[in-house]
Design a protein around this motif. Sequence first.
Motif, PDB file in Angstrom:
ATOM      1  N   ARG A 253       0.564   3.626  -8.868  1.00  8.10           N
ATOM      2  CA  ARG A 253       1.272   2.661  -8.019  1.00  8.10           C
ATOM      3  C   ARG A 253       1.543   1.362  -8.785  1.00  8.10           C
ATOM      4  NH1 ARG A 253       1.889   2.942  -2.585  1.00  8.10           N
ATOM      5  NH2 ARG A 253       1.233   4.870  -1.574  1.00  8.10           N
TER       6      ARG A 253
ATOM      7  N   ASP B  83       4.231  -1.070  -7.474  1.00  9.75           N
ATOM      8  CA  ASP B  83       3.972  -1.805  -6.238  1.00  9.75           C
ATOM      9  C   ASP B  83       3.357  -3.163  -6.524  1.00  9.75           C
ATOM     10  OD1 ASP B  83       4.917   0.309  -4.787  1.00  9.75           O
ATOM     11  OD2 ASP B  83       2.945   1.097  -4.254  1.00  9.75           O
TER      12      ASP B  83
ATOM     13  N   TRP C 118       0.473  -6.070  -5.833  1.00  5.34           N
ATOM     14  CA  TRP C 118      -0.970  -5.912  -5.674  1.00  5.34           C
ATOM     15  C   TRP C 118      -1.331  -5.700  -4.208  1.00  5.34           C
ATOM     16  CZ3 TRP C 118      -4.460  -8.613  -2.731  1.00  5.34           C
ATOM     17  CH2 TRP C 118      -5.807  -8.314  -2.944  1.00  5.34           C
ATOM     18  N   PHE C 119      -0.676  -6.444  -3.328  1.00  3.37           N
ATOM     19  CA  PHE C 119      -0.981  -6.340  -1.898  1.00  3.37           C
ATOM     20  C   PHE C 119      -0.649  -4.945  -1.373  1.00  3.37           C
ATOM     21  CE2 PHE C 119       0.530  -6.598   2.520  1.00  3.37           C
ATOM     22  CZ  PHE C 119      -0.619  -7.069   3.142  1.00  3.37           C
ATOM     23  N   LYS C 120       0.556  -4.446  -1.703  1.00  2.00           N
ATOM     24  CA  LYS C 120       0.966  -3.139  -1.194  1.00  2.00           C
ATOM     25  C   LYS C 120       0.103  -2.028  -1.781  1.00  2.00           C
ATOM     26  CE  LYS C 120       4.982  -0.189  -0.428  1.00  2.00           C
ATOM     27  NZ  LYS C 120       6.449  -0.039  -0.626  1.00  2.00           N
ATOM     28  N   ARG C 121      -0.224  -2.139  -3.077  1.00  2.00           N
ATOM     29  CA  ARG C 121      -1.037  -1.110  -3.727  1.00  2.00           C
ATOM     30  C   ARG C 121      -2.440  -1.067  -3.109  1.00  2.00           C
ATOM     31  NH1 ARG C 121      -0.087  -2.612  -8.367  1.00  2.00           N
ATOM     32  NH2 ARG C 121      -1.836  -4.032  -8.753  1.00  2.00           N
ATOM     33  N   THR C 122      -3.027  -2.222  -2.897  1.00  2.00           N
ATOM     34  CA  THR C 122      -4.390  -2.284  -2.354  1.00  2.00           C
ATOM     35  C   THR C 122      -4.430  -1.784  -0.913  1.00  2.00           C
ATOM     36  OG1 THR C 122      -4.886  -4.172  -3.783  1.00  2.00           O
ATOM     37  CG2 THR C 122      -6.361  -3.774  -1.922  1.00  2.00           C
ATOM     38  N   THR C 123      -3.497  -2.274  -0.091  1.00  2.00           N
ATOM     39  CA  THR C 123      -3.493  -1.869   1.317  1.00  2.00           C
ATOM     40  C   THR C 123      -3.188  -0.386   1.474  1.00  2.00           C
ATOM     41  OG1 THR C 123      -1.167  -2.603   1.481  1.00  2.00           O
ATOM     42  CG2 THR C 123      -2.885  -4.147   2.201  1.00  2.00           C
TER      43      THR C 123
ATOM     44  N   GLN D 123      -3.881   2.081  -0.681  1.00  2.00           N
ATOM     45  CA  GLN D 123      -5.056   2.859  -1.085  1.00  2.00           C
ATOM     46  C   GLN D 123      -6.144   2.813  -0.015  1.00  2.00           C
ATOM     47  OE1 GLN D 123      -5.931   0.986  -4.840  1.00  2.00           O
ATOM     48  NE2 GLN D 123      -4.549   2.313  -5.998  1.00  2.00           N
ATOM     49  N   GLU D 124      -6.379   1.630   0.554  1.00  2.00           N
ATOM     50  CA  GLU D 124      -7.385   1.512   1.605  1.00  2.00           C
ATOM     51  C   GLU D 124      -6.959   2.262   2.862  1.00  2.00           C
ATOM     52  OE1 GLU D 124     -10.424   0.360   1.375  1.00  2.00           O
ATOM     53  OE2 GLU D 124      -9.971   0.065  -0.751  1.00  2.00           O
TER      54      GLU D 124
ATOM     55  N   ARG E  98      -7.730   5.952   2.506  1.00  2.00           N
ATOM     56  CA  ARG E  98      -9.173   6.156   2.665  1.00  2.00           C
ATOM     57  C   ARG E  98      -9.579   6.028   4.131  1.00  2.00           C
ATOM     58  NH1 ARG E  98      -9.282   2.639  -2.089  1.00  2.00           N
ATOM     59  NH2 ARG E  98      -9.672   3.888  -3.960  1.00  2.00           N
TER      60      ARG E  98
ATOM     61  N   ASN F   4      -1.856   9.402  -1.698  1.00  2.00           N
ATOM     62  CA  ASN F   4      -0.653   8.924  -2.396  1.00  2.00           C
ATOM     63  C   ASN F   4       0.562   9.817  -2.172  1.00  2.00           C
ATOM     64  OD1 ASN F   4      -1.369   6.455  -3.414  1.00  2.00           O
ATOM     65  ND2 ASN F   4      -1.937   7.200  -5.443  1.00  2.00           N
TER      66      ASN F   4
END
Length: 334
Positions: free
Chosen positions: A134, A137, A139-144, A146-147, A150, A162
């Motif tokens: 990712r 993307d 940082w915000f979009k990648r982190t949110t 992935q979380e 999960r 993904n």
Amino acid sequence: MKKPILWIVIPCYNEQDVLPVTAPLFLDELQLLIDSEKIDEESRILFVNDGSKDRTWQIISDLSKKDRHFLGIAQSRNRGHQNAVLAGLMEAKGRCDITISIDCDGQDDISAMGKMVEEYRKGCEIVYGVRSSRETDTWFKRTTAQEYYRFLNRMGVEVVYNHADYRLVSSRVLQHFADYHEVNIFLRGMFPLVGFKSTSVYYERHGRIAGQSHYPLRKMLALAIDGITSLSIKPISLIAGTGAIVSLLGFLGILWAIAMAITGNTVAGWASIVCIVCFLGGIQLLSLGIIGEYVGKTYMEAKHRPRYIISERTWEEESPRPGCSQKFDFPDTN
């Protein structure tokens, strides 16, 4: 093994800027697969106009007149990305052997289609297109994101990490998928429920070729909520568990208050009372909101309204042919 007929299903909403750029790319990939004898020459590209307000439908109509491989259907109004994909898949299921759904913005690697078809020919009925990274993307979009994946798994929703809506699905799977009549749909969580042999193909996701994204944070959050509440009742169970814990704490608090009153150790406790009231009020409102989300979805399911309505087609309508291997006659516009 005979060459399968492939229909590429592409949802479109206000894509007048990107469609003229990506449509030739899709056609080139389709022709490459035909020339390499991986798919039948009767394969098609199906655009699904999701109630666009610009010239998207006019572009789709013009493309279908220029090349017989292009087809298009238009929904009567905008019904959202998931319903647009579903409309295309249901339109294709009786007229082809396999479908590949993909967005029209060019971000998903079109060349991965060849790998998907190869996996199908090896016996896989569903092939998921999965992003290998990712990095494109924020940082915000990648982190949110992935979380979120999960969190879905913790809520009991079976999803491929993904994976969005870039996937190959056989007509056999689609025939069974048609038996799922939910109005609130979350396709990436529903297809794993059907079963059948599946695998994943990994690819690099690129930036959008042209135009603007039509999936702002508001729509992404709405899709996230739909994914949880449409496929899992675990939030309701969590509410029950939280209620039991809070009730137990409240009962212990009552015993403590009685003991303090008997021993004469009571003191003014304005701050503690306010904190407890605010805490319980927040828990109650949050719980009511989650329960209300489920009640609203139950209400919509009970109405059983159509998930999509096709208002126009670029070909003359006729009944879908039974089976997966029969050809479908369209006028040759080449």
